[in-house]
Scaffold this motif. Structure first.
Motif, mmCIF file in Angstrom:
data_model
loop_
_atom_site.group_PDB
_atom_site.id
_atom_site.type_symbol
_atom_site.label_atom_id
_atom_site.label_comp_id
_atom_site.label_asym_id
_atom_site.label_seq_id
_atom_site.Cartn_x
_atom_site.Cartn_y
_atom_site.Cartn_z
ATOM 1 N N UNK A 56 -50.131 93.645 84.213
ATOM 2 C CA UNK A 56 -51.438 93.018 84.021
ATOM 3 C C UNK A 56 -51.331 91.766 83.155
ATOM 4 N N UNK A 57 -50.435 91.799 82.161
ATOM 5 C CA UNK A 57 -50.276 90.640 81.272
ATOM 6 C C UNK A 57 -49.819 89.422 82.067
ATOM 7 N N UNK A 58 -48.860 89.624 82.980
ATOM 8 C CA UNK A 58 -48.380 88.513 83.809
ATOM 9 C C UNK A 58 -49.516 87.932 84.637
ATOM 10 N N UNK A 59 -50.361 88.801 85.147
ATOM 11 C CA UNK A 59 -51.499 88.344 85.944
ATOM 12 C C UNK A 59 -52.457 87.528 85.091
ATOM 13 N N UNK A 60 -52.747 88.001 83.882
ATOM 14 C CA UNK A 60 -53.640 87.271 82.984
ATOM 15 C C UNK A 60 -53.061 85.910 82.604
ATOM 16 N N UNK A 61 -51.748 85.872 82.338
ATOM 17 C CA UNK A 61 -51.098 84.611 81.972
ATOM 18 C C UNK A 61 -51.228 83.582 83.084
ATOM 19 N N UNK A 62 -51.255 84.050 84.337
ATOM 20 C CA UNK A 62 -51.326 83.139 85.488
ATOM 21 C C UNK A 62 -52.719 82.536 85.689
ATOM 22 N N UNK A 63 -53.720 83.089 85.023
ATOM 23 C CA UNK A 63 -55.092 82.610 85.193
ATOM 24 C C UNK A 63 -55.395 81.446 84.257
ATOM 25 N N UNK A 64 -56.449 80.707 84.582
ATOM 26 C CA UNK A 64 -56.949 79.651 83.707
ATOM 27 C C UNK A 64 -57.651 80.305 82.507
ATOM 28 N N UNK A 65 -57.715 79.594 81.344
ATOM 29 C CA UNK A 65 -58.357 80.174 80.157
ATOM 30 C C UNK A 65 -59.769 80.697 80.401
ATOM 31 N N UNK A 66 -60.571 79.948 81.154
ATOM 32 C CA UNK A 66 -61.941 80.400 81.388
ATOM 33 C C UNK A 66 -61.968 81.661 82.245
ATOM 34 N N UNK A 67 -60.983 81.787 83.152
ATOM 35 C CA UNK A 67 -60.893 82.990 83.958
ATOM 36 C C UNK A 67 -60.454 84.185 83.123
ATOM 37 N N UNK A 68 -59.515 83.943 82.204
ATOM 38 C CA UNK A 68 -59.084 85.004 81.295
ATOM 39 C C UNK A 68 -60.264 85.479 80.436
ATOM 40 N N UNK A 69 -61.040 84.509 79.942
ATOM 41 C CA UNK A 69 -62.206 84.846 79.123
ATOM 42 C C UNK A 69 -63.229 85.627 79.938
ATOM 43 N N UNK A 70 -63.371 85.268 81.210
ATOM 44 C CA UNK A 70 -64.326 85.965 82.076
ATOM 45 C C UNK A 70 -63.897 87.406 82.303
ATOM 46 N N UNK A 71 -62.601 87.616 82.455
ATOM 47 C CA UNK A 71 -62.085 88.982 82.616
ATOM 48 C C UNK A 71 -62.330 89.789 81.333
ATOM 49 N N UNK A 72 -61.988 89.179 80.183
ATOM 50 C CA UNK A 72 -62.155 89.861 78.908
ATOM 51 C C UNK A 72 -63.603 90.201 78.608
ATOM 52 N N UNK A 73 -64.489 89.228 78.771
ATOM 53 C CA UNK A 73 -65.904 89.470 78.485
ATOM 54 C C UNK A 73 -66.567 90.283 79.595
#
Length: 271
Positions: free
Chosen positions: A1-18
């Motif tokens: 999952x970490x590799x997948x998150x790293x591959x995303x744009x920051x706003x996409x990572x934030x969207x997943x987290x929130x």
């Protein structure tokens, strides 16, 4: 999952987290279908737990990294962090004075005069303090975009999202169940309870975009989110936790300590 998150744009990572923190709010709000009321001491523990998580996240996930980033940039760390922290508190203070809202147990609304129903004003109250939570997650993921070790930074941001998500579960229940006691149907109470968490993805994405695109504001943004969260804790959560508990008990205190320890463990273990 970490590799997948790293591959995303920051706003996409934030969207997943929130998105996770919002889901936990909705899940907690769903308890209104199973319970008609919340014991005063249980509510006090919930509010205390949320306070502890936010206090710990403010330092371990936001202020400490802000000091490190300011030092790396050659800035005066204490000055940068103090400015950001102060503006975070002032922002919430201004929003508190402007946005019409009312707290549970209050008779008079705060903020600018409005004709909104009491139910909407109650939801606005919870929504107001969800803004810094979403902002904290978004800023943490935005900071990872400029980190020397993105995987470690993503893990640290993930710990913020997990911690805030966990405390959002009882928080969601603490919104929907009292709304049901205010006279709303279970479905409407659930709808309004989960709606209070929608602001978190919005604030998270905004925070991530700003920090990722303007690296210079990163330490200020981290401290800003911390100041906003501490304002909410001191102005609202801890006083409500104390008022909710049975006289002579310390449920809010122990809830706060438990939340702080849990968030500290998450930050140290994952960050």
């Amino acid at each position: 999952m970490i590799d997948w998150l790293v591959s995303l744009q920051p706003w996409q990572q934030a969207l997943v987290g929130t998105g996770f923190t919002y889901f936990m709010t909705a899940l907690g709000a769903g308890l209104v279908f199973f319970f008609k009321s919340i014991n005063r001491n249980v509510l006090s523990s919930m509010l205390g737990f949320a306070s502890g998580v936010m206090i710990a996240a403010s330092f371990w996930s936001l202020l400490d990294p802000a000091i490190e980033r300011a030092t790396e940039r050659g800035d005066i760390p204490w000055l940068v962090v103090s400015i950001g922290f102060a503006f975070g508190g002032l922002f919430l203070f201004a929003a508190d004075k402007i946005l019409p809202h009312i707290h549970f147990g209050q008779k008079e609304a705060e903020g600018i005069p409005s004709h909104f129903k009491r139910t909407i004003l109650l939801v606005f109250s919870i929504t107001l303090h969800n803004i810094p939570e979403g902002l904290a997650v978004g800023v943490a993921f935005g900071a990872a975009a400029n980190a020397d070790n993105p995987r470690v930074a993503i893990l640290a941001a993930l710990s913020v999202a997990i911690g805030i998500g966990i405390q959002n579960f009882p928080e969601g229940a603490a919104v929907s169940i009292p709304l049901q006691q205010e006279g709303l149907s279970r479905r409407r109470a659930f709808f309004h309870g989960q709606a209070s968490g929608i602001v978190e993805p919005i604030a998270g994405v905004i925070g991530a975009v700003l920090v990722a695109s303007m690296e210079a504001i990163l330490p200020y943004a981290l401290a800003f989110a911390a100041g906003a969260m501490i304002y909410v804790v001191v102005e609202e959560l801890i006083p409500e936790a104390q008022q909710s508990s049975t006289e002579g008990t310390h449920y809010g205190v122990f809830g706060t300590m438990l939340g702080f320890v849990m968030m500290m463990i998450l930050d140290v273990a994952l960050g």
